[in-house]
Structures are given as C-alpha cells and as structure tokens.
Design an enzyme around this catalytic site. Structure first.
Site, PDB file in Angstrom:
ATOM      1  N   GLY A  36       0.822  -1.196   0.000  1.00 15.54           N
ATOM      2  CA  GLY A  36       0.000   0.000   0.000  1.00 15.54           C
ATOM      3  C   GLY A  36       0.855   1.244   0.000  1.00 15.54           C
ATOM      4  N   GLN A  40       2.879   9.915   1.273  1.00 13.87           N
ATOM      5  CA  GLN A  40       4.149   9.182   1.210  1.00 13.87           C
ATOM      6  C   GLN A  40       4.950   9.514  -0.039  1.00 13.87           C
ATOM      7  OE1 GLN A  40       2.122   5.268   2.270  1.00 13.87           O
ATOM      8  NE2 GLN A  40       4.159   5.032   3.202  1.00 13.87           N
ATOM      9  N   CYS A  49       6.061  -0.099   7.380  1.00 14.98           N
ATOM     10  CA  CYS A  49       5.647   1.025   6.545  1.00 14.98           C
ATOM     11  C   CYS A  49       6.793   1.405   5.620  1.00 14.98           C
ATOM     12  CB  CYS A  49       5.273   2.211   7.436  1.00 14.98           C
ATOM     13  SG  CYS A  49       4.733   3.679   6.549  1.00 14.98           S
ATOM     14  N   LEU A  50       6.469   1.674   4.366  1.00 14.01           N
ATOM     15  CA  LEU A  50       7.500   2.082   3.419  1.00 14.01           C
ATOM     16  C   LEU A  50       8.161   3.398   3.826  1.00 14.01           C
ATOM     17  CD1 LEU A  50       5.749   1.129   0.057  1.00 14.01           C
ATOM     18  CD2 LEU A  50       7.591  -0.104   1.226  1.00 14.01           C
ATOM     19  N   HIS A  76      -4.266   1.181   7.678  1.00 18.65           N
ATOM     20  CA  HIS A  76      -2.937   1.778   7.688  1.00 18.65           C
ATOM     21  C   HIS A  76      -2.853   2.938   6.689  1.00 18.65           C
ATOM     22  CE1 HIS A  76       1.580   1.461   7.993  1.00 18.65           C
ATOM     23  NE2 HIS A  76       1.458   2.079   6.828  1.00 18.65           N
ATOM     24  N   GLU A  77      -3.273   2.689   5.448  1.00  6.93           N
ATOM     25  CA  GLU A  77      -3.162   3.723   4.417  1.00  6.93           C
ATOM     26  C   GLU A  77      -4.120   4.879   4.664  1.00  6.93           C
ATOM     27  OE1 GLU A  77      -0.557   3.635   2.681  1.00  6.93           O
ATOM     28  OE2 GLU A  77      -0.113   1.523   3.044  1.00  6.93           O
ATOM     29  N   HIS A 113      -2.693   7.324   7.037  1.00  4.09           N
ATOM     30  CA  HIS A 113      -1.740   8.260   6.419  1.00  4.09           C
ATOM     31  C   HIS A 113      -2.445   9.516   5.923  1.00  4.09           C
ATOM     32  CE1 HIS A 113       2.230   6.464   6.390  1.00  4.09           C
ATOM     33  NE2 HIS A 113       1.761   5.302   5.932  1.00  4.09           N
TER      34      HIS A 113
END
Length: 168
Positions: A46, A51, A89-90, A131-132, A135
């Site tokens: 994701g 991000q 997380c990226l 999660h996304e 953000h």
C-alpha cells in the site's frame, strides 16, 4: 510513468491531513500509476498520497499482486473484530511493531473514474486499508503500536520465526 521518492519518517508532510480529491484529471491519473509503480518497486502492499509528497486523500493497495485497488476520498463505514500483528511502513523502512487493527472493515470510496464503490475487507486487506487511510490523516503506525518500533527480524537462523508481512 515513474518511480517517485517515498517520504520517510521525520518529513513533516507525513503528519499533515490531506485534502479531498475533487475531480479526476490527467495529472492525478499519472500520480496513481506512479504510486502503483513506486509501491511495487519498494515491495509494498500500500501507498498513500503523502508518502510521495502529495496531500490528497488517495491511496493504492494491492496485498496479493493480483487485485490492485485505488481509493479516493476513502472512509471506513463499518469495522468489527480484531487482529494483532507486525506492521511495517514504506516510510519507516526496516522497522516494524505490533499493531491491533480491525479484522473486518467496510470501506466507501471513489475509484479512478470517480465512481463510488464499497468494499468489504478482511485480514491483511483490512489492515492495509486502515494503515493507508491513517496516512491521509497524518497518522503513522507507531502511534498505534503496542510496543516501540524495532528492526524487522530477519530471523533466518531460527526455524520458529515467521517471515514478516510486506511493508504497508
């Protein structure tokens, strides 16, 4: 199309609340394609607008490499159950922590054509949505973690270790 730079923890854009997407245009379509390409390149499941430095309420998710989703102006309208697991997380590469999320969510959003849809998700897809979508409100998983974040355990020498989930 192209791979975009993923913003990392400490970048103030990751703490800001995103604005809604009002209309679809070529620039936003290119952004969405770039986000998928960036996510796959980073082995993520994701990726949200902030991000990649864009404060718009949109994210992309593909937890199995076969079902890519675009969520524009998403909201969780129902949730139930509970799952606790390692989350990464990226934007915080190489780190993870235990996080509790709903086991099941019902989501309402717009697709890439600005058409409304609803999706019911369980397990990893439910976790990725939560999660996304966080953000998009400037929330990162460490604030929901049950423990301090720690390096992802490579654990190759111990048979009991499970492979960590892909980073979200």
């Amino acid at each position: 199309m192209g791979i975009r730079k993923i913003r990392e923890e400490g970048d103030p854009i990751l703490t800001k609340k995103c604005r809604p997407v009002e209309k679809m245009n070529l620039r936003t379509k290119v952004l969405i394609q770039d986000m998928f390409e960036t996510m796959y390149h980073a082995y993520g499941v994701g990726l949200a607008g902030p991000q990649v430095g864009v404060l718009r309420r949109l994210c992309v998710i593909d937890v199995d490499g076969e079902h890519p989703y675009v969520f524009i102006n998403p909201e969780i309208i129902e949730q139930s159950g509970e799952q606790t697991g390692e989350e990464g997380c990226l934007s915080i590469p190489g780190m993870c922590a235990l996080v509790t999320r709903p086991e099941h969510v019902k989501v309402r959003a717009l697709d890439i054509n600005m058409e409304p849809f609803e999706l019911e998700a369980d397990g990893l897809l439910a976790r990725a949505c939560c999660h996304e979508f966080d953000h998009l409100d400037g929330i990162m998983y460490p604030s929901r973690a049950l423990e301090p974040i720690h390096p992802v355990d490579q654990g190759e020498d111990e048979e009991e270790d499970e492979a960590p989930e892909d980073e979200l």
